[in-house]
Design an enzyme around this catalytic site. Structure first.
Site, short mmCIF file in Angstrom:
data_model
loop_
_atom_site.label_atom_id
_atom_site.label_comp_id
_atom_site.label_asym_id
_atom_site.label_seq_id
_atom_site.Cartn_x
_atom_site.Cartn_y
_atom_site.Cartn_z
N CYS A 26 0.87 -1.18 0.00
CA CYS A 26 0.00 0.00 0.00
C CYS A 26 0.90 1.23 0.00
CB CYS A 26 -0.94 -0.03 1.21
SG CYS A 26 -0.08 -0.03 2.80
N ALA A 27 0.43 2.33 0.53
CA ALA A 27 1.20 3.58 0.46
C ALA A 27 2.50 3.53 1.26
CB ALA A 27 0.35 4.74 0.93
#
Length: 237
Positions: A26-27
């Site tokens: 993810c980020a």
């Protein structure tokens, strides 16, 4: 080898490539589905350079990396033997707005320390002038002001480097692109546009607008993003 390569290599060694059934990111986190959680030494993962924290959460092994997570993920893929369906970049799941915001923040983030430093210099200078410890007409004031203003004047150059890293393209070409935006012909034309009425140059019949690109963010980021595709296309030929 790069630090991202070594970080990825150590992570996969600790988890065990045969223990991994799925990986994504993810980020800020690498995410793994593993066969046996008991075989994963979380304390050892915490000691890997580049790893902020490793944890089991929601039945998934999560390794917090931070801003470099995508680069570490790309390196980690080289050490596993998984089908393509079991390796997913989180970019597939993001909508266009999220991807744009992430791209801008990813380019802007590395410049923040310089932005803070220059802002502090300008603030201290203003205070010194206000309490009359510094003469606003003195050479000392001009030099200190120059230091405080340098980022805001040459912002496109700073963003060109961080954008080139974000979009994985040639950094020096990105700097050259920033130089084109900041070339005196463009800057002087923008300053004189109000008086002269001339707002653009003609290049092969296309208008090249006189725009003051100092302190701007989007033009150079967008330009480097487009350049990254052009550079890749040329290299592939």
């Amino acid at each position: 080898m790069s630090s991202n390569y070594e970080t990825a290599k150590q992570i996969i060694q600790i988890i065990g490539k045969e223990n991994i059934t799925f990986m994504t990111h993810c980020a800020t986190k690498l995410r793994f589905n593993v066969v046996d959680d008991g075989k994963v030494d979380l304390d050892a993962l915490d000691q890997v350079e580049g790893v902020i924290k490793a944890q089991n959460k929601g039945g998934q092994l999560q390794i917090i990396i931070g801003a470099k997570v995508a680069q570490v993920f790309d390196e980690a893929k080289k050490f596993v033997d998984l089908a393509e369906d079991n390796i997913q970049s989180s970019e597939i799941k993001k909508n266009i707005v999220s991807r744009i915001v992430e791209a801008i923040s990813g380019c802007f983030g590395p410049v923040i320390p310089v932005l803070i430093g220059c802002g502090m210099v300008k603030s201290v200078t203003a205070i010194l002038v206000a309490v009359k410890l510094l003469d606003a007409t003195s050479g000392t004031y001009q030099v200190i002001s120059l230091i405080g203003d340098l980022l805001f004047y040459f912002f496109p150059f700073f963003l060109a480097v961080s954008a080139a890293k974000k979009f994985r393209t040639h950094e020096f070409l990105a700097i050259a692109l920033a130089g084109a935006l900041m070339y005196p012909t463009i800057q002087n034309g923008a300053l004189a546009a109000a008086k002269s009425g001339v707002t653009s140059l003609s290049f092969l019949g296309l208008p090249v607008l006189f725009v003051n690109y100092k302190s701007t963010i989007l033009p150079i980021i967008l330009s480097v993003w487009i350049m990254s595709y052009v550079y890749k296309w040329v290299n592939d030929k």
